[in-house]
Write an enzyme that holds these catalytic residues in place. Structure first.
Site, mmCIF file in Angstrom:
data_model
loop_
_atom_site.group_PDB
_atom_site.id
_atom_site.type_symbol
_atom_site.label_atom_id
_atom_site.label_comp_id
_atom_site.label_asym_id
_atom_site.label_seq_id
_atom_site.Cartn_x
_atom_site.Cartn_y
_atom_site.Cartn_z
ATOM 1 N N LYS A 146 53.989 71.587 91.053
ATOM 2 C CA LYS A 146 55.086 70.882 90.710
ATOM 3 C C LYS A 146 53.945 69.097 90.484
ATOM 4 O O LYS A 146 54.759 68.797 90.043
ATOM 5 C CB LYS A 146 54.841 70.493 92.081
ATOM 6 C CG LYS A 146 55.495 69.309 92.740
ATOM 7 C CD LYS A 146 55.744 69.386 94.154
ATOM 8 C CE LYS A 146 56.157 68.248 95.661
ATOM 9 N NZ LYS A 146 56.213 68.112 96.575
ATOM 10 N N LYS A 193 52.317 56.916 101.374
ATOM 11 C CA LYS A 193 50.377 57.204 101.880
ATOM 12 C C LYS A 193 49.680 57.457 100.288
ATOM 13 O O LYS A 193 48.679 56.036 100.048
ATOM 14 C CB LYS A 193 50.718 58.656 102.287
ATOM 15 C CG LYS A 193 49.070 58.946 102.451
ATOM 16 C CD LYS A 193 48.632 60.728 102.718
ATOM 17 C CE LYS A 193 48.618 61.369 101.393
ATOM 18 N NZ LYS A 193 48.740 62.982 102.237
ATOM 19 N N HIS A 213 44.704 63.725 109.402
ATOM 20 C CA HIS A 213 43.527 63.513 110.395
ATOM 21 C C HIS A 213 43.806 61.782 110.662
ATOM 22 O O HIS A 213 44.205 61.970 112.518
ATOM 23 C CB HIS A 213 42.338 63.011 109.434
ATOM 24 C CG HIS A 213 41.881 64.110 109.495
ATOM 25 N ND1 HIS A 213 41.752 65.341 109.939
ATOM 26 C CD2 HIS A 213 41.751 64.409 107.536
ATOM 27 C CE1 HIS A 213 41.161 66.364 109.241
ATOM 28 N NE2 HIS A 213 40.688 65.862 107.945
#
Length: 282
Positions: A146, A193, A213
């Site tokens: 990918k 992100k 996190h």
């Protein structure tokens, strides 16, 4: 326009539409947390209890820290070059860092550099190579098939848009963060992100990337709804967190999530954030 290009264009248009929708208004418009006071309190707690304390935003050659799904890793250049951080190389590094450990990411990046070199000649070689050659070079980083396809598609898209394999114009601080974010997410395989990581760690800008996190901690703190997802959580927190705290808060949350005994191994151990929550809610 070929069917593949049409599909890429449609995908980019959808991402940009969502990004634009949440640029001014949160996906959770009735959710008013975190307050400025909360973010400053948590920042201070983390600064006092996290290894390394509060970092300062910076952009340094060969120290382009990016964020993977579970750890903070460096988008390293294994050649020791001292040039201005290469934005396109940083995007590729951040793609490689997704869903793997810092150690595996570093191995994959150095292997890719060893196979193809660095800079625009290397990008040209990657585009012209069989995708299996890239896959083999980065297989130690996980999801190699990918990621190899994503890297080739990214490079072709950048070349088609700018006539060269180059995103260095994004170092221009006169380009607003929103515009830099729009360009980055317009490429397949680059989500909010990844773009926020490049803005923070390569371009030295204030952005708040939400990784595993950060998402877990912000949900624990009640900063996003329980039903939230990481993409919408990032859009919400980008609007709620003061700009000057974004970089440091992200870095410290990642470090805290990795090292806090109260947040790892089933939560057995003290956690300053949990202690603050208990005191605040008592």
């Amino acid at each position: 326009m070929t069917r593949t290009l049409k599909r890429l264009h449609a995908h980019a248009t959808k991402k940009l539409k969502l990004l634009e929708e949440h640029r001014i208004e949160s996906p959770y418009p009735l959710f008013t947390r975190p307050t400025i006071e909360e973010t400053r309190a948590v920042y201070a707690i983390l600064a006092a209890n996290t290894p390394g304390g509060a970092p300062t935003v910076h952009s340094e050659p060969n120290d382009t820290t990016t964020n993977s799904g579970s750890a903070t890793s460096k988008s390293v250049s294994c050649t020791g070059s001292s040039a201005l951080p290469n934005v396109l190389d940083s995007v590729i590094g951040t793609i490689l860092s997704q869903s793997t450990s810092s150690q595996n990411y570093t191995r994959a990046k150095c292997s890719l550099d060893a196979e193809f070199g660095t800079g625009e000649p290397a990008f040209e070689r990657m585009v012209n190579a069989d995708v299996e050659q890239i896959t083999q070079a980065i297989k130690c980083g996980g999801l190699a098939n990918k990621k190899a396809s994503t890297i080739q598609t990214l490079l072709r898209s950048v070349k088609a848009k700018h006539g060269k394999y180059d995103l260095q114009h994004l170092h221009n601080n006169e380009i607003p963060n929103d515009d830099a974010m729009r360009e980055l997410v317009s490429y397949k395989g680059v989500g909010p992100k990844t773009a926020a990581c490049v803005l923070s760690f390569c371009l030295g800008r204030q952005a708040f990337a939400v990784d595993t996190h950060v998402f877990r901690l912000t949900r624990m703190l009640g900063w996003v709804p329980e039903s939230s997802n990481p993409v919408d959580a990032q859009s919400h927190l980008e609007l709620r967190i003061p700009s000057e705290l974004k970089y440091g808060l992200h870095v410290m949350m990642v470090r805290h999530g990795r090292t806090c005994r109260g947040c790892r191994n089933g939560g057995r151990g003290p956690c300053p954030l949990k202690a603050w929550l208990r005191e605040r809610n008592s």
